[in-house]
Design an enzyme around this catalytic site. Sequence first.
Site, mmCIF file in Angstrom:
data_model
loop_
_atom_site.group_PDB
_atom_site.id
_atom_site.type_symbol
_atom_site.label_atom_id
_atom_site.label_comp_id
_atom_site.label_asym_id
_atom_site.label_seq_id
_atom_site.Cartn_x
_atom_site.Cartn_y
_atom_site.Cartn_z
ATOM 1 C CG HIS A 468 -1.718 1.246 1.397
ATOM 2 N ND1 HIS A 468 -3.033 1.350 0.998
ATOM 3 C CD2 HIS A 468 -1.393 2.464 1.928
ATOM 4 C CE1 HIS A 468 -3.476 2.565 1.259
ATOM 5 N NE2 HIS A 468 -2.507 3.260 1.833
ATOM 6 C CD GLU A 469 1.706 3.820 3.676
ATOM 7 O OE1 GLU A 469 2.058 4.876 3.106
ATOM 8 O OE2 GLU A 469 0.621 3.717 4.287
ATOM 9 C CG HIS A 472 0.594 6.587 -0.505
ATOM 10 N ND1 HIS A 472 -0.454 7.337 -0.991
ATOM 11 C CD2 HIS A 472 0.098 5.945 0.594
ATOM 12 C CE1 HIS A 472 -1.521 7.158 -0.241
ATOM 13 N NE2 HIS A 472 -1.215 6.315 0.727
ATOM 14 C CG HIS A 475 0.337 9.249 -6.799
ATOM 15 N ND1 HIS A 475 -0.746 9.639 -6.044
ATOM 16 C CD2 HIS A 475 0.224 9.919 -7.972
ATOM 17 C CE1 HIS A 475 -1.482 10.485 -6.737
ATOM 18 N NE2 HIS A 475 -0.913 10.674 -7.914
#
Length: 679
Positions: A468-469, A472, A475
Amino acid sequence: MADSSNPFLSPSPLPYQLPPFADIRDEHYRPAFEQGFAEELAEVEAIASSPDEPTFENTMLALERSGQVLQRVAEVFFNKSSSDSTDFTNALEEEIAPLLSAHQDAIRLNPALYARIASLHERRHDLGLDAEGVYLIERYFTEFTLAGAGLDDEQKKRLREYNQRLSTLTTRFEKNLLADTNELAVVFDSAEELNGLGEGELSAAAEAARERGLDGKYVVTLVLPTGHPWLASLTDRRSRERIMAASRSRGIRGGEHDNRDLVLEITRLRAERARLLGFDTHAAFVTADETARTPQAVADMLGRLAPPAARNARAEQADLQKQLGAGETVESWDWAKLTDTVRQATYDVDFAAMRPYFEAERVLRDGVFFAATRLYGITFEERPDLVAYHPDARVFEVRNEDGSGLGLYLLDLYTRDSKRGGAWMNPLISQSELLGYPTVVVNNLNVPKPAAGEPTLLTYDETNTLFHEFGHALHGLFAHVTYPKFAGTNVFRDFVEFPSQVNEMWMLWPEIVSNYAVHHETGERMPQELIDKLHASESFNEGFATSEYLAAALLDQAWHAITADDTVTDVAAFEAAALAAVGLDNPAVPPRYASTYFAHTFSGGYDAGYYSYIWSEVLDADTVEWFKENGGLSRENGDRFRGRLLGVGGSKDPLEAYRDFRGRDAVIEPLLKRRGLDG
């Protein structure tokens, strides 16, 4: 005269402008902040007082070029204060927070500057700009307007007072929470009290005790949410109860670290500030500049999900009750353990038995990095020659498929008393063509560190969190924009979780999981049968998971739905009433965060915005369906997702970017199916 030896005063000479952490000392921060404040104010004043007619170049581009010293020191300092705090950083942050708030107000409330931006906004379609340039003007105008630029002088004075006071209070909330979390770490005298934990977990508990001078004992440090990963394994019910009691008592024990008065004052001041800015509530103020647009839109969605989630949780609870003896009741500290038992009995899935397959280094290199390479063609090389801000933080150089440099990725995996709870991504350097800046991002997690020589075995949830992290981080790395305002993850808050949630899909994707899920002792790959059982159990316990999340999201909304005329004096009573009103007042399913340790909403920038996770999950679930329909993990699909969504950063409306990627707006049905709410 400025200290020329201060490393913040000029761009770093290191690769990708990585901050020169080896040269940064405590005494550099305050002078750099002071010079950064002064320089940016002078730059802004020169723009605002210019006698020349406002142009895109002399106003917008000049603003985008301003404040570079302040940006450099702020990114480094606030990363350090959250990941490796000291008495010095705690004191300086409390000092800097109101000064930074005042500084931002001095810019956003400058009437001459606002007039120039408004003039450009009126003429934005006649300036010969590309779409990104037009959107830059629109974003500045909207943000300045919502920040109060159109208020009169007396109103601006009051607004500044609100903003500075709130910055002080939210900073204090975070510091109180970290201190109370450390104080409430649970000490156990013997390994027998921790029966059920694996060797790696016991090693981490012993190491945590040793670091506190408690040799021979075991310390269970608390995580940010209400629950704890080890509750699913511990066989001693009293030990589970002690951990849950410690977790839930954060911020409510009286004394200097009690957060109840802070919660009341923060929410009152936010409501008063909202009214000053022309909104009924803080939630209305926040959502006005998010994709949701109104609190009612948020309430409609959460209200649609809460009843079936609560119903499913009650059904799950009835099943768990059968595991207990007569006269016993399922309590919050029992849920994870009993669920684990039922999961094993129903689906033959044992999360504890999976940990040997989730060795951290293999998860990182052969899972997280491998998926990114297969999807986007990027590669990773560790750079031990580059020094990070803490010995546990590692630096990786990221390159595109053609060998060109993309940026640096830092990973800070382990928990420590100086690190706040949770997991997150921070930018250290944010790409922009205008400034010629590259990209440096950091992921922070809170995995217990085993003793030297012991392997780091991740839990299922920790593995998911790393994927998940890293979403980020991707992105931040992929966003390629002209203007600093649009760099990295600078998108609407209720969109920012979308790319990270999408990246979770690769954790169990067949060709990814088969590459990294290898037993750290035997070298055997995780059996496909076990992976199939994981998929079969995906909606298991979703009633609990959805309910605990929605309880927190709706609690956040309730606190920020109060008006300036409302009076709240009792945090516990307010919480109880808010949860009862939405049918999520089940004692066995407490909110993921209670108010006094709800860092997201009272210190983390998610105020009236914690709904963002499930709001973004609508897009995420719809995107997962797209990948499945279009061949899954392929370079073609990766390039489309990177180019049309991740790569645009904040340079266009995110829902427009989504439509460009998907060919239509997202639909909610995939989310309802995923969470078992479609029945």
